[in-house]
Scaffold this motif. Sequence first.
Motif, short mmCIF file in Angstrom:
data_model
loop_
_atom_site.label_atom_id
_atom_site.label_comp_id
_atom_site.label_asym_id
_atom_site.label_seq_id
_atom_site.Cartn_x
_atom_site.Cartn_y
_atom_site.Cartn_z
N LEU A 4 41.25 21.79 37.08
CA LEU A 4 41.39 22.39 35.75
C LEU A 4 41.58 21.31 34.69
CD1 LEU A 4 41.75 24.68 33.73
CD2 LEU A 4 44.13 24.87 34.50
N ARG A 5 42.47 20.39 34.92
CA ARG A 5 42.70 19.31 33.95
C ARG A 5 41.44 18.46 33.77
NH1 ARG A 5 47.28 14.55 34.12
NH2 ARG A 5 46.56 13.53 32.22
N LYS A 20 44.33 29.21 23.72
CA LYS A 20 43.95 30.13 22.66
C LYS A 20 42.60 30.78 22.93
CE LYS A 20 46.61 28.03 18.96
NZ LYS A 20 46.57 27.29 17.70
N GLU A 21 41.64 30.01 23.42
CA GLU A 21 40.31 30.54 23.68
C GLU A 21 40.31 31.58 24.79
OE1 GLU A 21 36.85 28.30 23.59
OE2 GLU A 21 37.50 27.06 21.92
N LEU A 22 41.19 31.42 25.77
CA LEU A 22 41.22 32.34 26.91
C LEU A 22 42.42 33.29 26.88
CD1 LEU A 22 40.09 29.89 29.71
CD2 LEU A 22 38.73 31.61 28.52
N ASN A 23 43.21 33.21 25.83
CA ASN A 23 44.38 34.06 25.67
C ASN A 23 45.33 33.93 26.88
OD1 ASN A 23 45.95 35.85 24.18
ND2 ASN A 23 45.09 37.63 25.22
N ILE A 24 45.62 32.68 27.22
CA ILE A 24 46.53 32.34 28.31
C ILE A 24 47.62 31.48 27.69
CG2 ILE A 24 46.78 31.08 30.49
CD1 ILE A 24 43.78 31.59 30.97
N PRO A 25 48.89 31.74 27.98
CA PRO A 25 49.95 30.91 27.40
C PRO A 25 49.76 29.42 27.75
CG PRO A 25 50.88 32.85 28.43
CD PRO A 25 49.43 32.83 28.80
N VAL A 26 49.99 28.56 26.79
CA VAL A 26 49.82 27.12 27.00
C VAL A 26 50.74 26.63 28.12
CG1 VAL A 26 51.46 26.35 25.22
CG2 VAL A 26 49.52 24.91 25.83
N ARG A 27 51.90 27.21 28.23
CA ARG A 27 52.83 26.83 29.29
C ARG A 27 52.25 27.14 30.67
NH1 ARG A 27 59.08 28.14 28.84
NH2 ARG A 27 59.54 26.01 29.36
N ALA A 44 41.29 32.33 37.91
CA ALA A 44 40.38 31.30 38.41
C ALA A 44 38.94 31.67 38.08
CB ALA A 44 40.56 31.11 39.92
N ILE A 45 38.59 32.94 38.24
CA ILE A 45 37.23 33.40 37.90
C ILE A 45 36.97 33.22 36.41
CG2 ILE A 45 35.76 35.45 37.74
CD1 ILE A 45 37.13 36.40 40.38
N LYS A 46 37.93 33.59 35.60
CA LYS A 46 37.81 33.46 34.14
C LYS A 46 37.60 32.00 33.73
CE LYS A 46 40.34 35.20 30.11
NZ LYS A 46 41.59 35.87 29.68
N LEU A 47 38.35 31.10 34.34
CA LEU A 47 38.23 29.68 34.01
C LEU A 47 36.92 29.10 34.52
CD1 LEU A 47 41.93 28.76 34.65
CD2 LEU A 47 40.70 28.29 32.52
N ALA A 48 36.51 29.48 35.71
CA ALA A 48 35.23 28.99 36.24
C ALA A 48 34.09 29.43 35.34
CB ALA A 48 35.03 29.50 37.67
N ASP A 49 34.11 30.69 34.92
CA ASP A 49 33.08 31.18 34.00
C ASP A 49 33.11 30.41 32.69
OD1 ASP A 49 32.18 33.08 35.81
OD2 ASP A 49 33.27 34.74 34.87
N TYR A 50 34.29 30.19 32.16
CA TYR A 50 34.44 29.49 30.89
C TYR A 50 33.83 28.08 30.96
CZ TYR A 50 36.61 27.28 26.85
OH TYR A 50 36.82 26.59 25.69
N PHE A 51 34.07 27.38 32.06
CA PHE A 51 33.57 26.02 32.19
C PHE A 51 32.15 25.94 32.77
CE2 PHE A 51 38.20 25.04 32.07
CZ PHE A 51 38.17 24.19 30.97
N GLY A 52 31.60 27.08 33.13
CA GLY A 52 30.23 27.12 33.62
C GLY A 52 30.06 26.52 35.01
N VAL A 53 31.06 26.71 35.85
CA VAL A 53 30.99 26.25 37.23
C VAL A 53 31.20 27.44 38.15
CG1 VAL A 53 31.81 23.91 36.68
CG2 VAL A 53 33.46 25.66 37.33
N THR A 54 30.78 27.29 39.40
CA THR A 54 31.03 28.37 40.35
C THR A 54 32.51 28.38 40.72
OG1 THR A 54 30.66 27.02 42.31
CG2 THR A 54 28.71 28.09 41.33
N LEU A 55 32.94 29.49 41.26
CA LEU A 55 34.33 29.57 41.69
C LEU A 55 34.60 28.55 42.80
CD1 LEU A 55 37.02 30.99 41.37
CD2 LEU A 55 36.24 32.72 43.00
N ASP A 56 33.64 28.36 43.69
CA ASP A 56 33.79 27.35 44.74
C ASP A 56 33.98 25.95 44.14
OD1 ASP A 56 33.63 29.11 46.83
OD2 ASP A 56 31.52 28.76 47.22
N GLU A 57 33.17 25.63 43.13
CA GLU A 57 33.30 24.32 42.48
C GLU A 57 34.65 24.18 41.79
OE1 GLU A 57 28.71 23.27 41.25
OE2 GLU A 57 29.82 24.71 40.02
#
Length: 62
Positions: A4-5, A20-27, A44-57
Amino acid sequence: MTRLRELRESNGLTREVLSKELNIPVRTVARWEKGENDMHLQSAIKLADYFGVTLDEFVSKY
């Protein structure tokens, strides 16, 4: 370094912008990156989609 980082920094995003973009607390983003909290599958699915990678990646290095 967590996947993620790695993805966030390679896209030039701060934790604040990502939260802010994903409506997830910064903490929450910080805790995921530090390995203090486990991530729910839906997040995890939401973040993978956001970054344009597969969930496996996304989870392979997380």
